[in-house]
Design a protein around this motif. Structure first.
Motif, mmCIF file in Angstrom:
data_model
loop_
_atom_site.group_PDB
_atom_site.id
_atom_site.type_symbol
_atom_site.label_atom_id
_atom_site.label_comp_id
_atom_site.label_asym_id
_atom_site.label_seq_id
_atom_site.Cartn_x
_atom_site.Cartn_y
_atom_site.Cartn_z
ATOM 1 N N GLU A 10 0.904 -1.300 -0.041
ATOM 2 C CA GLU A 10 0.029 0.073 -0.150
ATOM 3 C C GLU A 10 0.948 1.242 0.123
ATOM 4 O O GLU A 10 1.937 1.523 0.735
ATOM 5 N N ILE A 11 0.566 2.240 -1.007
ATOM 6 C CA ILE A 11 1.316 3.299 -1.004
ATOM 7 C C ILE A 11 0.571 4.416 -0.156
ATOM 8 O O ILE A 11 -0.689 4.467 -0.333
ATOM 9 N N VAL A 12 1.041 5.159 0.760
ATOM 10 C CA VAL A 12 0.507 6.193 1.559
ATOM 11 C C VAL A 12 1.471 7.528 1.483
ATOM 12 O O VAL A 12 2.575 7.263 0.801
ATOM 13 N N SER A 13 0.704 8.599 1.589
ATOM 14 C CA SER A 13 1.490 9.921 1.766
ATOM 15 C C SER A 13 1.183 10.467 2.913
ATOM 16 O O SER A 13 0.292 10.400 3.642
ATOM 17 N N ASN A 14 2.111 11.599 2.891
ATOM 18 C CA ASN A 14 2.088 12.348 4.285
ATOM 19 C C ASN A 14 2.344 11.743 5.358
ATOM 20 O O ASN A 14 1.500 11.844 6.454
ATOM 21 N N LEU A 15 3.274 10.837 5.410
ATOM 22 C CA LEU A 15 3.605 9.873 6.608
ATOM 23 C C LEU A 15 4.443 10.606 7.477
ATOM 24 O O LEU A 15 5.720 10.908 7.125
ATOM 25 N N VAL A 16 3.930 10.613 8.629
ATOM 26 C CA VAL A 16 5.021 11.322 9.784
ATOM 27 C C VAL A 16 5.729 10.307 10.609
ATOM 28 O O VAL A 16 4.959 9.364 10.927
ATOM 29 N N ILE A 73 5.634 3.194 1.252
ATOM 30 C CA ILE A 73 5.174 1.905 1.010
ATOM 31 C C ILE A 73 5.300 0.877 2.002
ATOM 32 O O ILE A 73 6.244 0.710 2.512
ATOM 33 N N VAL A 74 4.157 0.236 2.460
ATOM 34 C CA VAL A 74 3.916 -0.750 3.534
ATOM 35 C C VAL A 74 4.701 -2.136 2.949
ATOM 36 O O VAL A 74 4.351 -2.532 1.783
ATOM 37 N N VAL A 75 5.727 -2.457 3.708
ATOM 38 C CA VAL A 75 6.375 -3.792 3.193
ATOM 39 C C VAL A 75 6.245 -5.025 4.368
ATOM 40 O O VAL A 75 6.434 -5.947 4.171
ATOM 41 N N SER A 76 5.682 -4.637 5.550
ATOM 42 C CA SER A 76 4.957 -5.497 6.323
ATOM 43 C C SER A 76 4.097 -6.858 5.642
ATOM 44 O O SER A 76 3.509 -6.348 4.650
ATOM 45 N N GLN A 77 4.265 -7.964 6.005
ATOM 46 C CA GLN A 77 3.316 -9.074 5.339
ATOM 47 C C GLN A 77 1.832 -8.540 5.581
ATOM 48 O O GLN A 77 1.383 -8.390 6.612
ATOM 49 N N ASP A 78 0.985 -8.902 4.593
ATOM 50 C CA ASP A 78 -0.224 -8.941 4.516
ATOM 51 C C ASP A 78 -0.928 -9.545 5.690
ATOM 52 O O ASP A 78 -1.719 -9.100 6.287
ATOM 53 N N CYS A 79 -0.702 -10.856 5.848
ATOM 54 C CA CYS A 79 -1.042 -11.695 6.808
ATOM 55 C C CYS A 79 -1.002 -11.100 8.264
ATOM 56 O O CYS A 79 -1.992 -11.258 9.018
ATOM 57 N N ASP A 80 0.199 -10.487 8.579
ATOM 58 C CA ASP A 80 0.585 -10.112 9.769
ATOM 59 C C ASP A 80 -0.592 -8.791 10.078
ATOM 60 O O ASP A 80 -0.905 -8.581 11.322
ATOM 61 N N LEU A 86 -0.472 -9.509 17.651
ATOM 62 C CA LEU A 86 -0.197 -8.029 17.644
ATOM 63 C C LEU A 86 1.198 -7.718 16.933
ATOM 64 O O LEU A 86 2.070 -8.503 17.480
ATOM 65 N N MET A 87 1.119 -6.724 16.319
ATOM 66 C CA MET A 87 2.567 -6.215 15.725
ATOM 67 C C MET A 87 2.990 -4.867 16.420
ATOM 68 O O MET A 87 2.079 -4.340 17.020
ATOM 69 N N SER A 88 4.107 -4.936 16.757
ATOM 70 C CA SER A 88 4.426 -3.748 17.450
ATOM 71 C C SER A 88 4.615 -2.542 16.454
ATOM 72 O O SER A 88 4.416 -1.256 16.664
ATOM 73 N N SER A 89 5.079 -2.639 15.307
ATOM 74 C CA SER A 89 5.395 -1.469 14.321
ATOM 75 C C SER A 89 4.930 -2.028 12.834
ATOM 76 O O SER A 89 5.067 -3.349 12.575
ATOM 77 N N VAL A 90 4.730 -1.212 11.878
ATOM 78 C CA VAL A 90 4.554 -1.285 10.514
ATOM 79 C C VAL A 90 5.956 -1.097 9.834
ATOM 80 O O VAL A 90 6.404 0.002 10.168
ATOM 81 N N LEU A 91 6.463 -1.818 8.874
ATOM 82 C CA LEU A 91 7.502 -1.704 8.303
ATOM 83 C C LEU A 91 7.288 -0.951 6.792
ATOM 84 O O LEU A 91 6.485 -1.487 6.039
ATOM 85 N N PHE A 92 8.189 0.029 6.655
ATOM 86 C CA PHE A 92 7.824 0.856 5.316
ATOM 87 C C PHE A 92 9.131 0.843 4.606
ATOM 88 O O PHE A 92 10.205 0.903 5.205
ATOM 89 N N CYS A 93 8.986 1.365 3.424
ATOM 90 C CA CYS A 93 10.124 1.726 2.635
ATOM 91 C C CYS A 93 9.987 3.420 2.188
ATOM 92 O O CYS A 93 8.714 3.581 1.900
#
Length: 193
Positions: free
Chosen positions: A21-27, A52-59, A78-85
């Motif tokens: 997923e592509i996001v914009s204005n990520l702080v 862009i989100v690179v964490s696994q969809d299933c997680d 539960l995840m602690s964080s979401v991984l982005f590039c």
């Protein structure tokens, strides 16, 4: 060039984030290094125009279900964080010092393992109905943000959820990201006589 509708789809306005997923204005909030160890910690605010989100969809799905009370009350999901590039416009990457025409050709044809070139996204495949320019994902510039913080920023409209990938483009992106992370530097190249 692939038909845009075969690659992208509008991102949902609610529900779990999606891999690809592509996001914009990520702080992203980062501690000012010279204040570490002091009584008053200072924070820098970094705004990523695109990521862009690179964490696994299933997680992401399992985490969302647990947070919404729809799961099995399994805190292990539960995840602690979401991984982005980080994502930049192709135009900005092309103008980067050191990116000559040969290097740019490798990037835009996805032959440079560090980068993923993305064709532009049409208005009808962008949830903000603006469209997005050609983009470049940098697999070396990844970062994580706490899950609760991401969803709170999306809920108030600060973070914009824009578009995400259809298969097999999603799997292509994910495979390339993890391949880049998995690479092994050899101490010396193979010798040839």
């Amino acid at each position: 060039m692939a038909a845009p509708g075969s690659i992208y789809e509008n991102a949902p306005s609610t529900g779990p984030l999606r891999q690809g997923e592509i996001v914009s204005n990520l702080v992203q909030l980062m501690v000012t290094l010279d204040t570490i160890g002091s009584d008053e910690i200072a924070i820098n605010k970094v705004v990523h125009p695109y990521a862009i989100v690179v964490s696994q969809d299933c997680d992401l799905e399992w985490d969302w279900q647990e947070r919404q009370g729809e799961g099995n009350n399994n805190t292990a999901k539960l995840m602690s964080s979401v991984l982005f590039c980080e994502v930049q416009t192709a135009e900005n990457v092309r103008r980067t010092p050191g990116i000559n025409s040969r290097t740019w050709n490798f990037i835009r044809t996805n032959r440079d393992i560090r980068y993923q070139f993305l064709q532009s996204i049409e208005r009808e495949h962008d949830s903000m109905v603006q469209g997005l320019p050609e983009l470049v994902v940098d697999f070396k510039r990844y970062f994580a943000i706490p899950v609760d913080e991401i969803y709170a920023r999306a809920r108030i409209g600060e973070l914009q959820r824009r578009s995400y990938f259809h298969p097999p483009y999603l799997q292509h992106l994910a495979t390339r990201f993890y391949y880049y992370q998995y690479r092994v530097a050899l101490p010396e190249p193979h010798f040839s006589e």
